[in-house]
Design a protein around this motif. Structure first.
Motif, PDB file in Angstrom:
ATOM      1  N   LEU A  12      60.505 -48.756  16.910  1.00  0.00           N
ATOM      2  CA  LEU A  12      60.301 -47.316  16.133  1.00  0.00           C
ATOM      3  C   LEU A  12      59.175 -47.424  14.919  1.00  0.00           C
ATOM      4  CD1 LEU A  12      63.755 -45.686  16.671  1.00  0.00           C
ATOM      5  CD2 LEU A  12      61.671 -45.150  17.840  1.00  0.00           C
ATOM      6  N   THR A  13      59.262 -48.417  14.266  1.00  0.00           N
ATOM      7  CA  THR A  13      58.383 -48.717  13.117  1.00  0.00           C
ATOM      8  C   THR A  13      57.086 -48.946  13.497  1.00  0.00           C
ATOM      9  OG1 THR A  13      59.257 -50.552  12.513  1.00  0.00           O
ATOM     10  CG2 THR A  13      60.204 -48.578  11.404  1.00  0.00           C
ATOM     11  N   GLY A  14      56.730 -49.722  14.260  1.00  0.00           N
ATOM     12  CA  GLY A  14      55.519 -50.334  14.961  1.00  0.00           C
ATOM     13  C   GLY A  14      55.259 -51.859  14.318  1.00  0.00           C
ATOM     14  N   ASN A  15      54.714 -52.652  15.004  1.00  0.00           N
ATOM     15  CA  ASN A  15      54.570 -54.132  14.790  1.00  0.00           C
ATOM     16  C   ASN A  15      53.651 -54.345  13.216  1.00  0.00           C
ATOM     17  OD1 ASN A  15      55.706 -54.713  17.128  1.00  0.00           O
ATOM     18  ND2 ASN A  15      53.769 -54.648  18.486  1.00  0.00           N
ATOM     19  N   ASP A  16      53.050 -53.437  12.828  1.00  0.00           N
ATOM     20  CA  ASP A  16      52.151 -53.585  11.597  1.00  0.00           C
ATOM     21  C   ASP A  16      53.110 -53.424  10.399  1.00  0.00           C
ATOM     22  OD1 ASP A  16      52.356 -50.604  12.256  1.00  0.00           O
ATOM     23  OD2 ASP A  16      50.960 -50.260  10.859  1.00  0.00           O
ATOM     24  N   VAL A  17      54.426 -52.685  10.777  1.00  0.00           N
ATOM     25  CA  VAL A  17      55.374 -52.672   9.441  1.00  0.00           C
ATOM     26  C   VAL A  17      56.168 -53.906   8.985  1.00  0.00           C
ATOM     27  CG1 VAL A  17      57.267 -51.152   8.508  1.00  0.00           C
ATOM     28  CG2 VAL A  17      55.451 -50.058  10.110  1.00  0.00           C
ATOM     29  N   PRO A  18      55.825 -54.370   7.867  1.00  0.00           N
ATOM     30  CA  PRO A  18      56.684 -55.454   7.594  1.00  0.00           C
ATOM     31  C   PRO A  18      58.052 -55.577   7.406  1.00  0.00           C
ATOM     32  CG  PRO A  18      55.544 -54.827   5.549  1.00  0.00           C
ATOM     33  CD  PRO A  18      55.266 -53.847   6.844  1.00  0.00           C
ATOM     34  N   THR A  19      58.802 -56.719   7.533  1.00  0.00           N
ATOM     35  CA  THR A  19      60.153 -56.598   7.464  1.00  0.00           C
ATOM     36  C   THR A  19      60.769 -56.320   5.991  1.00  0.00           C
ATOM     37  OG1 THR A  19      60.286 -59.158   6.846  1.00  0.00           O
ATOM     38  CG2 THR A  19      60.518 -58.637   9.072  1.00  0.00           C
ATOM     39  N   SER A  20      59.925 -56.364   5.156  1.00  0.00           N
ATOM     40  CA  SER A  20      60.250 -55.752   3.735  1.00  0.00           C
ATOM     41  C   SER A  20      60.644 -54.459   3.861  1.00  0.00           C
ATOM     42  CB  SER A  20      59.240 -56.271   2.696  1.00  0.00           C
ATOM     43  OG  SER A  20      57.900 -55.553   2.916  1.00  0.00           O
ATOM     44  N   ILE A  21      60.042 -53.750   4.760  1.00  0.00           N
ATOM     45  CA  ILE A  21      60.222 -52.169   4.624  1.00  0.00           C
ATOM     46  C   ILE A  21      61.204 -52.041   5.854  1.00  0.00           C
ATOM     47  CG2 ILE A  21      59.202 -50.050   5.727  1.00  0.00           C
ATOM     48  CD1 ILE A  21      56.579 -51.063   4.223  1.00  0.00           C
ATOM     49  N   THR A  22      61.174 -52.382   6.924  1.00  0.00           N
ATOM     50  CA  THR A  22      62.210 -52.407   7.948  1.00  0.00           C
ATOM     51  C   THR A  22      63.583 -52.720   7.597  1.00  0.00           C
ATOM     52  OG1 THR A  22      61.702 -54.495   9.050  1.00  0.00           O
ATOM     53  CG2 THR A  22      60.461 -52.519  10.100  1.00  0.00           C
ATOM     54  N   ASP A  23      63.763 -53.735   6.582  1.00  0.00           N
ATOM     55  CA  ASP A  23      64.881 -53.943   6.032  1.00  0.00           C
ATOM     56  C   ASP A  23      65.552 -53.140   5.150  1.00  0.00           C
ATOM     57  OD1 ASP A  23      64.791 -56.489   7.443  1.00  0.00           O
ATOM     58  OD2 ASP A  23      64.430 -57.578   5.711  1.00  0.00           O
ATOM     59  N   ARG A  24      64.806 -51.950   4.942  1.00  0.00           N
ATOM     60  CA  ARG A  24      65.095 -50.821   4.128  1.00  0.00           C
ATOM     61  C   ARG A  24      65.510 -49.391   5.028  1.00  0.00           C
ATOM     62  NH1 ARG A  24      66.560 -53.020   0.235  1.00  0.00           N
ATOM     63  NH2 ARG A  24      66.660 -51.158  -1.009  1.00  0.00           N
ATOM     64  N   ILE A  25      65.801 -49.855   6.416  1.00  0.00           N
ATOM     65  CA  ILE A  25      66.231 -48.844   7.369  1.00  0.00           C
ATOM     66  C   ILE A  25      67.601 -49.371   7.743  1.00  0.00           C
ATOM     67  CG2 ILE A  25      65.643 -47.595   9.489  1.00  0.00           C
ATOM     68  CD1 ILE A  25      62.885 -48.407   9.064  1.00  0.00           C
ATOM     69  N   ARG A  26      68.587 -48.456   7.609  1.00  0.00           N
ATOM     70  CA  ARG A  26      70.034 -48.880   7.849  1.00  0.00           C
ATOM     71  C   ARG A  26      70.300 -47.737   9.008  1.00  0.00           C
ATOM     72  NH1 ARG A  26      71.435 -51.513   3.425  1.00  0.00           N
ATOM     73  NH2 ARG A  26      69.540 -52.720   2.785  1.00  0.00           N
ATOM     74  N   TYR A  27      71.078 -48.298  10.027  1.00  0.00           N
ATOM     75  CA  TYR A  27      71.851 -47.676  11.081  1.00  0.00           C
ATOM     76  C   TYR A  27      73.264 -47.506  10.860  1.00  0.00           C
ATOM     77  CZ  TYR A  27      72.797 -45.608  15.781  1.00  0.00           C
ATOM     78  OH  TYR A  27      73.125 -45.002  17.023  1.00  0.00           O
ATOM     79  N   THR A  28      73.707 -46.656  10.050  1.00  0.00           N
ATOM     80  CA  THR A  28      75.006 -46.495   9.534  1.00  0.00           C
ATOM     81  C   THR A  28      75.663 -45.364   9.140  1.00  0.00           C
ATOM     82  OG1 THR A  28      76.597 -47.603   7.809  1.00  0.00           O
ATOM     83  CG2 THR A  28      74.286 -47.197   7.233  1.00  0.00           C
ATOM     84  N   HIS A  29      76.932 -44.977   9.102  1.00  0.00           N
ATOM     85  CA  HIS A  29      77.532 -43.991   8.449  1.00  0.00           C
ATOM     86  C   HIS A  29      77.797 -44.036   6.940  1.00  0.00           C
ATOM     87  CE1 HIS A  29      78.788 -42.062  12.395  1.00  0.00           C
ATOM     88  NE2 HIS A  29      79.125 -43.166  12.631  1.00  0.00           N
ATOM     89  N   ASN A  30      77.675 -45.311   6.491  1.00  0.00           N
ATOM     90  CA  ASN A  30      77.744 -45.351   5.034  1.00  0.00           C
ATOM     91  C   ASN A  30      76.757 -44.837   4.163  1.00  0.00           C
ATOM     92  OD1 ASN A  30      78.426 -46.104   2.582  1.00  0.00           O
ATOM     93  ND2 ASN A  30      78.040 -48.360   2.978  1.00  0.00           N
ATOM     94  N   THR A  31      76.941 -43.870   3.429  1.00  0.00           N
ATOM     95  CA  THR A  31      75.873 -43.346   2.526  1.00  0.00           C
ATOM     96  C   THR A  31      76.258 -43.301   1.076  1.00  0.00           C
ATOM     97  OG1 THR A  31      77.098 -41.076   2.658  1.00  0.00           O
ATOM     98  CG2 THR A  31      75.193 -41.622   4.406  1.00  0.00           C
ATOM     99  N   ASP A  32      77.011 -44.384   0.717  1.00  0.00           N
ATOM    100  CA  ASP A  32      77.211 -44.674  -0.486  1.00  0.00           C
ATOM    101  C   ASP A  32      76.187 -45.685  -1.107  1.00  0.00           C
ATOM    102  OD1 ASP A  32      79.564 -43.085  -0.624  1.00  0.00           O
ATOM    103  OD2 ASP A  32      80.876 -44.792   0.110  1.00  0.00           O
ATOM    104  N   ILE A  33      75.069 -45.211  -1.616  1.00  0.00           N
ATOM    105  CA  ILE A  33      73.825 -45.853  -2.035  1.00  0.00           C
ATOM    106  C   ILE A  33      74.212 -46.046  -3.570  1.00  0.00           C
ATOM    107  CG2 ILE A  33      71.590 -46.402  -1.720  1.00  0.00           C
ATOM    108  CD1 ILE A  33      73.105 -46.110   0.908  1.00  0.00           C
ATOM    109  N   PRO A  34      73.865 -47.488  -4.010  1.00  0.00           N
ATOM    110  CA  PRO A  34      73.749 -47.656  -5.492  1.00  0.00           C
ATOM    111  C   PRO A  34      72.532 -46.934  -5.982  1.00  0.00           C
ATOM    112  CG  PRO A  34      74.040 -49.677  -4.249  1.00  0.00           C
ATOM    113  CD  PRO A  34      73.734 -48.460  -3.281  1.00  0.00           C
ATOM    114  N   ASP A  35      72.803 -46.354  -7.213  1.00  0.00           N
ATOM    115  CA  ASP A  35      71.822 -45.506  -7.918  1.00  0.00           C
ATOM    116  C   ASP A  35      70.329 -46.445  -7.913  1.00  0.00           C
ATOM    117  OD1 ASP A  35      73.368 -43.604  -8.469  1.00  0.00           O
ATOM    118  OD2 ASP A  35      73.808 -44.049 -10.363  1.00  0.00           O
TER     119      ASP A  35
END
Length: 446
Positions: A12-35
């Motif tokens: 869904l992001t495309g082959n040109d998007v590096p893992t450093s960015i795709t790793d920032r995409i999460r599929y989760t119910h957890n929305t407790d994100i550190p500041d």
């Protein structure tokens, strides 16, 4: 499951998007994100819940919600921000999985046509009115925009056709090569007996279906002079006992060697066109048919079989597009096929997998990913004209195809055309001999 979600996110992001960015995409119910942490969170719907998955309750309800101008199958079309994090309530992961895996064909196994195929007219894309739109590709543009608006380094996706496959299924390689052919044309087509005898006894080059195939190759090679990224593929049958597999041309080895050499001399790769019979029982027949096709080349034919011109058959398409059950793709993997070009509906042209990009095979039951790569079939000639299918006239067919081709370009996807020699032969009653060069010209000028 984790590997599947990771694959869908990267798709869904495309082959040109590096893992450093795709790793920032999460599929989760957890929305407790550190500041201060910048993430993209996609909230799962209940689609994958064990009590719902693979039941009728998992199927989308019509009408579909609209998410940034794209139909949304699951979730809510809502986006919110929490500090530096974007929370997407639209479940584009489940929506993409549904389309890319042919999920609805598993849940609706009772819906099949006379040939055991899932009808395109019964598919969600057709019923929801987006058959001509690659919705998964639209999700890609949406996700990339959200990433870019969130400060990630995302470049504009080029609007161009990434690759074109010009493919031809050899269902009837020759018209009059046997006495049975002669009898059929005289009795059923009311052709002159002596004309048919002369045709049978003449050189193969005089056969109307052989000439038609040569004409297709001429169109292909002219196109390839000005369009760089392309492949010509000829799919040939090697077996089959069903009535739908007639004519059983694979019994005529000398003639088939002629047809194969014609393909190779016109820069075409050879693939297996597995039989209708194999479609019924893929597990027991596919390997034998692949081995039989390889057997055609034992007498020194210098075949171009694909990757690095190795002597192997790695391309496949089912006769009648009879990919009956999604799990049949497992057999292709077991038989070492790398690419499949069956993924289109026979009765209506459209994006069967929801995308114009090649997709790794996803088993919709086990949710495992494997080979082969599935290439979306953009359009087949008979789909457009047959009264059993779309029944379009030439102008309507050209307009319909142009719309699809433009959508492929918009999403940097690939085009696969399927044209048969019989549809452009001298005795053909359809408009496909005039439509084919028109479509090739449209592709060049888009």
């Amino acid at each position: 499951m984790d590997n599947l979600i990771r694959y869908l996110i990267c798709f869904l992001t495309g082959n040109d998007v590096p893992t450093s960015i795709t790793d920032r995409i999460r599929y989760t119910h957890n929305t407790d994100i550190p500041d201060g942490e910048k993430l993209i969170i996609i909230i799962p719907s209940d689609f994958f819940d064990k009590s719902i998955f693979l039941t009728d309750r998992s199927l989308p309800s019509l009408p579909l919600a609209d998410f940034m101008d794209a139909p949304l199958l699951f979730g809510k079309p809502v986006i919110e921000r929490k500090n530096e994090t974007v929370i997407i309530h639209a479940d584009i992961i489940a929506s993409a999985f549904f389309l890319m895996s042919r999920y609805e064909e598993v849940v609706n196994r009772n819906i099949r046509d006379a040939h055991g195929r899932f009808p395109g007219r019964m598919s969600l894309p057709c019923r929801a009115g987006f058959m001509q739109r690659p919705i998964v590709d639209e999700y890609r543009l949406i996700l990339r925009k959200i990433l870019k608006d969130s400060g990630f380094d995302i470049k504009e996706q080029p609007q161009q056709i990434s690759k074109t496959y010009l493919t031809h299924d050899i269902d009837s390689p020759f018209a009059v090569r046997t006495w049975r052919n002669v009898a059929r044309y005289v009795i059923k087509e009311h052709e002159n007996l002596f004309d048919m005898i002369r045709l049978k006894m003449s050189n193969m080059d005089n056969d109307m279906f052989v000439r038609a195939q040569k004409w297709l190759y001429n169109q292909d090679n002219e196109f390839c002079k000005t369009f760089d990224n392309h492949e010509i593929i000829t799919f040939i049958r090697s077996a089959g006992k069903a009535v739908e597999d007639k004519p059983y041309y694979f019994r005529y080895k000398k003639q088939i060697e002629y047809i194969v050499n014609q393909a190779l001399n016109n820069n075409s790769i050879i693939g297996l066109h597995s039989s209708y019979h194999a479609g019924i029982d893929m597990r027991s027949r596919l390997k034998d048919e692949k081995d039989a096709l390889l057997g055609f080349f034992d007498n020194g034919i210098n075949a171009n079989f694909g990757i690095n011109a190795k002597k192997e058959i790695i391309y496949h398409r089912s006769h009648y597009l009879s990919a009956r059950e999604p799990e049949d793709m497992e057999v292709l993997s077991d038989c070492d096929f790398v690419h499949d070009f069956t993924m289109g509906y026979a009765d209506t042209a459209g994006f069967r997998l929801g995308t114009s990009h090649p997709v790794r095979y996803i088993n919709p039951v086990s949710m495992k990913i494997s080979q082969p790569v599935l290439h979306p079939l953009t359009v087949m000639d008979s789909t457009l004209s047959s009264t059993d299918y779309m029944g379009l006239d030439e102008e309507e067919a050209e307009d319909y195809c142009t719309s699809m081709l433009k959508n492929v370009k918009k999403h940097n996807g690939e085009i696969t055309l399927l044209w048969h020699n019989t549809s452009v032969a001298d005795n053909a009653s359809s408009y496909h001999k005039s439509l084919y060069p028109k479509l090739l010209n449209i592709i060049k000028t888009l």
